[in-house]
Design an enzyme around this catalytic site. Structure first.
Site, PDB file in Angstrom:
ATOM      1  N   MET A  81       0.809  -1.225   0.000  1.00  0.00           N
ATOM      2  CA  MET A  81       0.000   0.000   0.000  1.00  0.00           C
ATOM      3  C   MET A  81       0.842   1.275   0.000  1.00  0.00           C
ATOM      4  O   MET A  81       0.348   2.367   0.261  1.00  0.00           O
ATOM      5  CB  MET A  81      -0.945   0.020   1.207  1.00  0.00           C
ATOM      6  CG  MET A  81      -1.957  -1.093   1.198  1.00  0.00           C
ATOM      7  SD  MET A  81      -2.957  -1.065  -0.297  1.00  0.00           S
ATOM      8  CE  MET A  81      -3.128  -2.807  -0.581  1.00  0.00           C
ATOM      9  N   CYS A  82       2.124   1.138  -0.294  1.00  0.00           N
ATOM     10  CA  CYS A  82       3.021   2.298  -0.325  1.00  0.00           C
ATOM     11  C   CYS A  82       2.853   3.061  -1.641  1.00  0.00           C
ATOM     12  O   CYS A  82       2.764   2.467  -2.702  1.00  0.00           O
ATOM     13  CB  CYS A  82       4.472   1.836  -0.225  1.00  0.00           C
ATOM     14  SG  CYS A  82       5.308   2.364   1.238  1.00  0.00           S
ATOM     15  N   HIS A  83       2.859   4.383  -1.547  1.00  0.00           N
ATOM     16  CA  HIS A  83       2.827   5.213  -2.748  1.00  0.00           C
ATOM     17  C   HIS A  83       4.236   5.337  -3.328  1.00  0.00           C
ATOM     18  O   HIS A  83       5.219   5.321  -2.583  1.00  0.00           O
ATOM     19  CB  HIS A  83       2.327   6.625  -2.407  1.00  0.00           C
ATOM     20  CG  HIS A  83       0.890   6.655  -2.018  1.00  0.00           C
ATOM     21  ND1 HIS A  83       0.466   6.377  -0.738  1.00  0.00           N
ATOM     22  CD2 HIS A  83      -0.222   6.923  -2.735  1.00  0.00           C
ATOM     23  CE1 HIS A  83      -0.849   6.488  -0.685  1.00  0.00           C
ATOM     24  NE2 HIS A  83      -1.297   6.812  -1.885  1.00  0.00           N
ATOM     25  N   MET A 117       8.803   4.333   5.527  1.00  0.00           N
ATOM     26  CA  MET A 117       8.903   2.976   4.994  1.00  0.00           C
ATOM     27  C   MET A 117      10.130   2.857   4.090  1.00  0.00           C
ATOM     28  O   MET A 117      10.814   1.831   4.090  1.00  0.00           O
ATOM     29  CB  MET A 117       7.636   2.581   4.236  1.00  0.00           C
ATOM     30  CG  MET A 117       6.389   2.507   5.107  1.00  0.00           C
ATOM     31  SD  MET A 117       6.590   1.589   6.649  1.00  0.00           S
ATOM     32  CE  MET A 117       6.968  -0.028   6.050  1.00  0.00           C
ATOM     33  N   GLU A 118      10.427   3.901   3.340  1.00  0.00           N
ATOM     34  CA  GLU A 118      11.618   3.904   2.489  1.00  0.00           C
ATOM     35  C   GLU A 118      12.882   3.814   3.335  1.00  0.00           C
ATOM     36  O   GLU A 118      13.815   3.076   2.995  1.00  0.00           O
ATOM     37  CB  GLU A 118      11.627   5.158   1.613  1.00  0.00           C
ATOM     38  CG  GLU A 118      10.628   5.137   0.480  1.00  0.00           C
ATOM     39  CD  GLU A 118       9.168   5.365   0.881  1.00  0.00           C
ATOM     40  OE1 GLU A 118       8.296   5.200   0.010  1.00  0.00           O
ATOM     41  OE2 GLU A 118       8.879   5.702   2.046  1.00  0.00           O
ATOM     42  N   ASP A 132      24.749 -11.046   3.060  1.00  0.00           N
ATOM     43  CA  ASP A 132      25.045 -11.785   1.839  1.00  0.00           C
ATOM     44  C   ASP A 132      26.536 -11.725   1.494  1.00  0.00           C
ATOM     45  O   ASP A 132      27.121 -12.722   1.079  1.00  0.00           O
ATOM     46  CB  ASP A 132      24.219 -11.238   0.672  1.00  0.00           C
ATOM     47  CG  ASP A 132      24.483 -12.002  -0.611  1.00  0.00           C
ATOM     48  OD1 ASP A 132      24.310 -13.241  -0.609  1.00  0.00           O
ATOM     49  OD2 ASP A 132      24.886 -11.373  -1.600  1.00  0.00           O
TER      50      ASP A 132
END
Length: 165
Positions: A81-83, A117-118, A132
């Site tokens: 739901m992120c823009h 969120m970013e 990794d």
């Protein structure tokens, strides 16, 4: 959902219970900034190998910075739901400690919705890239990672400032 909340309070759900993206079209553009942080626990010998640029896969922190920035730019593709927002700046900082690496990612945007969120995606991907890059030296004799762990991922701050006219 708390007892006090009802369907009207849910911003990502329609009255019928369908998931939806929040409409931010009427919101004014604002300058926004968010900072997130986290850490990865590693063996002290792995930290030394990173410091001395002795990891077989290459420059661990340079690669992790690229991964963090790429994750910031693609957050809207991985969080349902992120823009998609215009990223105006990303700062990454990796601090090598004795038994861990601390990562901090600051994201800036000018738009209608925040960028925390970013910042979180940048931190988690940056730390995953470190893992990794060093997994060959972190594994024990059974191929496990008993001392390796990503921890304490959190938003440190977020701010919103109206655009100057």
């Amino acid at each position: 959902m708390s007892e006090d909340a009802d369907a009207e309070d849910l911003t990502h759900t329609t009255d019928e219970g369908d998931v939806q993206m929040v409409d931010v079209g009427d919101k004014p553009d604002t300058n926004r900034r968010a900072v997130a942080a986290g850490e990865i626990r590693l063996q002290p010998s792995t930290i030394e190998a990173i410091r001395d640029d002795q990891v077989g896969k290459g420059d661990v922190l340079a690669t992790a910075r690229i991964g963090a920035i790429q994750a910031v730019k693609h957050t809207w593709e991985t969080i349902p739901m992120c823009h998609q927002i215009p990223i105006t700046n990303v700062d990454t900082d990796f601090d090598l400690r004795e038994d861990r690496i601390e990562c901090e990612v600051a994201v800036e945007t000018t738009g209608k919705t925040g960028c925390e969120m970013e910042a979180l995606e940048g931190v988690t991907t940056g730390l995953n890239v470190v893992w990794d890059m060093v997994k060959a030296v972190e594994k024990d004799n059974e191929g496990q990672y008993p001392e390796t762990g990503i921890e304490s991922v959190r938003v440190l701050e977020k701010e919103k400032r109206p655009e100057q006219e």
